[in-house]
Design a protein around this motif. Sequence first.
Motif, mmCIF file in Angstrom:
data_model
loop_
_atom_site.group_PDB
_atom_site.id
_atom_site.type_symbol
_atom_site.label_atom_id
_atom_site.label_comp_id
_atom_site.label_asym_id
_atom_site.label_seq_id
_atom_site.Cartn_x
_atom_site.Cartn_y
_atom_site.Cartn_z
ATOM 1 N N SER A 193 10.987 8.063 -1.974
ATOM 2 C CA SER A 193 9.665 7.431 -2.006
ATOM 3 C C SER A 193 9.786 6.061 -2.676
ATOM 4 O O SER A 193 10.781 5.756 -3.323
ATOM 5 C CB SER A 193 8.657 8.312 -2.741
ATOM 6 O OG SER A 193 9.037 8.468 -4.091
ATOM 7 N N ARG A 194 8.745 5.268 -2.501
ATOM 8 C CA ARG A 194 8.825 3.899 -3.006
ATOM 9 C C ARG A 194 8.340 3.811 -4.444
ATOM 10 O O ARG A 194 7.241 4.249 -4.781
ATOM 11 C CB ARG A 194 8.015 2.956 -2.114
ATOM 12 C CG ARG A 194 8.199 1.499 -2.479
ATOM 13 C CD ARG A 194 7.538 0.589 -1.477
ATOM 14 N NE ARG A 194 6.316 1.180 -1.003
ATOM 15 C CZ ARG A 194 5.795 0.961 0.192
ATOM 16 N NH1 ARG A 194 6.403 0.174 1.036
ATOM 17 N NH2 ARG A 194 4.669 1.523 0.533
ATOM 18 N N HIS A 196 7.177 1.359 -6.307
ATOM 19 C CA HIS A 196 5.921 0.666 -6.600
ATOM 20 C C HIS A 196 4.716 1.529 -6.257
ATOM 21 O O HIS A 196 3.724 1.547 -6.987
ATOM 22 C CB HIS A 196 5.858 -0.658 -5.850
ATOM 23 C CG HIS A 196 6.982 -1.571 -6.193
ATOM 24 N ND1 HIS A 196 8.172 -1.562 -5.509
ATOM 25 C CD2 HIS A 196 7.127 -2.477 -7.180
ATOM 26 C CE1 HIS A 196 8.989 -2.440 -6.036
ATOM 27 N NE2 HIS A 196 8.388 -3.010 -7.062
ATOM 28 N N THR A 197 4.822 2.266 -5.147
ATOM 29 C CA THR A 197 3.722 3.130 -4.722
ATOM 30 C C THR A 197 3.524 4.252 -5.737
ATOM 31 O O THR A 197 2.391 4.590 -6.096
ATOM 32 C CB THR A 197 4.051 3.720 -3.335
ATOM 33 O OG1 THR A 197 4.434 2.639 -2.481
ATOM 34 C CG2 THR A 197 2.867 4.439 -2.744
ATOM 35 N N ASP A 198 4.629 4.831 -6.210
ATOM 36 C CA ASP A 198 4.535 5.931 -7.176
ATOM 37 C C ASP A 198 3.980 5.448 -8.518
ATOM 38 O O ASP A 198 3.189 6.144 -9.157
ATOM 39 C CB ASP A 198 5.914 6.581 -7.369
ATOM 40 C CG ASP A 198 6.348 7.370 -6.124
ATOM 41 O OD1 ASP A 198 5.571 7.421 -5.152
ATOM 42 O OD2 ASP A 198 7.470 7.920 -6.133
ATOM 43 N N THR A 200 1.984 2.855 -8.981
ATOM 44 C CA THR A 200 0.556 2.572 -8.785
ATOM 45 C C THR A 200 -0.242 3.869 -8.796
ATOM 46 O O THR A 200 -1.294 3.960 -9.450
ATOM 47 C CB THR A 200 0.332 1.819 -7.455
ATOM 48 O OG1 THR A 200 1.108 0.624 -7.490
ATOM 49 C CG2 THR A 200 -1.142 1.462 -7.264
ATOM 50 N N ALA A 201 0.275 4.898 -8.104
ATOM 51 C CA ALA A 201 -0.424 6.185 -8.080
ATOM 52 C C ALA A 201 -0.538 6.751 -9.495
ATOM 53 O O ALA A 201 -1.591 7.285 -9.879
ATOM 54 C CB ALA A 201 0.313 7.160 -7.168
ATOM 55 N N ARG A 236 -2.260 -1.275 -2.046
ATOM 56 C CA ARG A 236 -2.125 0.176 -1.885
ATOM 57 C C ARG A 236 -1.159 0.491 -0.747
ATOM 58 O O ARG A 236 -0.320 1.358 -0.848
ATOM 59 C CB ARG A 236 -3.492 0.802 -1.573
ATOM 60 C CG ARG A 236 -4.456 0.760 -2.748
ATOM 61 C CD ARG A 236 -5.731 1.487 -2.335
ATOM 62 N NE ARG A 236 -6.855 1.162 -3.192
ATOM 63 C CZ ARG A 236 -7.302 1.963 -4.169
ATOM 64 N NH1 ARG A 236 -6.697 3.096 -4.429
ATOM 65 N NH2 ARG A 236 -8.341 1.609 -4.880
ATOM 66 N N GLU A 237 -1.339 -0.213 0.385
ATOM 67 C CA GLU A 237 -0.424 -0.065 1.524
ATOM 68 C C GLU A 237 0.530 -1.249 1.453
ATOM 69 O O GLU A 237 0.112 -2.384 1.639
ATOM 70 C CB GLU A 237 -1.201 -0.133 2.850
ATOM 71 C CG GLU A 237 -2.036 1.094 3.141
ATOM 72 C CD GLU A 237 -1.184 2.335 3.328
ATOM 73 O OE1 GLU A 237 -0.074 2.211 3.891
ATOM 74 O OE2 GLU A 237 -1.610 3.420 2.901
ATOM 75 N N ALA A 238 1.794 -0.961 1.208
ATOM 76 C CA ALA A 238 2.658 -2.060 0.817
ATOM 77 C C ALA A 238 3.474 -2.641 1.960
ATOM 78 O O ALA A 238 3.956 -1.927 2.826
ATOM 79 C CB ALA A 238 3.592 -1.585 -0.271
ATOM 80 N N SER A 291 7.759 -3.325 -2.773
ATOM 81 C CA SER A 291 6.426 -3.804 -2.426
ATOM 82 C C SER A 291 6.179 -5.133 -3.125
ATOM 83 O O SER A 291 6.487 -5.281 -4.312
ATOM 84 C CB SER A 291 5.385 -2.789 -2.886
ATOM 85 O OG SER A 291 4.113 -3.391 -2.904
ATOM 86 N N HIS A 293 4.154 -7.809 -5.182
ATOM 87 C CA HIS A 293 3.143 -7.624 -6.223
ATOM 88 C C HIS A 293 2.964 -8.932 -6.982
ATOM 89 O O HIS A 293 3.806 -9.818 -6.900
ATOM 90 C CB HIS A 293 3.521 -6.478 -7.167
ATOM 91 C CG HIS A 293 4.886 -6.583 -7.768
ATOM 92 N ND1 HIS A 293 6.035 -6.242 -7.075
ATOM 93 C CD2 HIS A 293 5.299 -7.009 -8.979
ATOM 94 C CE1 HIS A 293 7.085 -6.428 -7.851
ATOM 95 N NE2 HIS A 293 6.677 -6.905 -9.009
#
Length: 338
Positions: A193-194, A196-198, A200-201, A236-238, A291, A293
């Motif tokens: 998994s990415r 940056h996404t994790d 942010t979550a 959110r969608e990178a 991602s 940023h």
Amino acid sequence: PELRQDPLTREWVVIAPGRARRPRQVPEPTTAPTRPAVTEPECPFCPGNEDRTPEELWRLTGADGTWDVRVVPNRYPVLSAGPGPARRRMDGPFISADAFGAHEVVIETPRHDLDLPDLDEAAATNVFAAYRARSRALRAIRPGLVLPFRNHGQTSGTSLRHPHSQIIAVPVVPPKYRQRFDIARAYYDDRGSRLHTDVTAAEISDGTRVIAASDHVVAFAPFASTAPYEMRVVPREAEASFADVADETLAETARMLRRLLAAVRGLLGDVPYNYLILSAPSGEECTAYFSWHIEVLPRLTVAAGFELGTGMAVNPVPPEQAAARLRRAMARPADSGR
Ligand code: UDP
Ligand code: ZN
């Protein structure tokens, strides 16, 4: 200019004697009115003085035929335009390279007196459209790095008052930057998994450091903020590179930055800051790893021996407190002084 690599750190340094010649307009005389005029006759970026920046790389024209945003080459470039890739020269332990690349100025508005947070949403969006358009063009320089950034205020390095940002493209991937990318790639290799996404979550689910959120972007004070009121804006969608950002996300990002900077001004006054739009290195835009940023860094503290020696920042304002204050400032009506 010439790029030189420090053999002890592998960090690149630009030796740029031409930079010493650039004009400095800040500070303006203390007797000057606190509010500058709509146009300044001496300002190279004001309407009427376009002949001082004749080579236009990009422009957005308004309904009345006059320009809204212009992108021009920096007259005192840190890097000069030239053919790639950057061929290395070796002399014992010393490595150097031609400092080709690009150094551009984004003239954000014709109005000399309006700063980014004072622009309306459409005008702020135009500025981010300029970042995207030039990022697309400049990622042809690869391997390398495209970086749109904005300096505001004296200690952040600003030499000209007219609202502007800059975009640089460097023909090397600096080691600190390489490390960020490698960390994200290793994270993907381990977990699928990415990073940056994790992150942010996790920030959203914790919530204490979230400053603002919209459909497509989130702003928070990072868990390990290096500076008081440091802010990170993430999609959110990178996409890996800001060059590929979708229209709606771009517009929301512009709106978010404008509101965050207004909140900083409402809370702390007209403090110096820098913001940086970080993307994956050019040519390595795999969406699974990285991602883009934005890092917003108010400049309220000065790095001294401890920070310089250890590379560890000392931040006197816990990010949870910064976020709470920024949330409150954002809820207040916009700055009435403007
Ligand atoms: N500049 C330019 N044309 C001019 C006057 C200035 O391109 O006629 C550039 C200048 O080299 C500088 C930028 O405009 O890079 C102003 O940038 P800023 O004040 O943000 O910071 P600086 O780059 O000077 O640290
Ligand atoms: Zn001006």
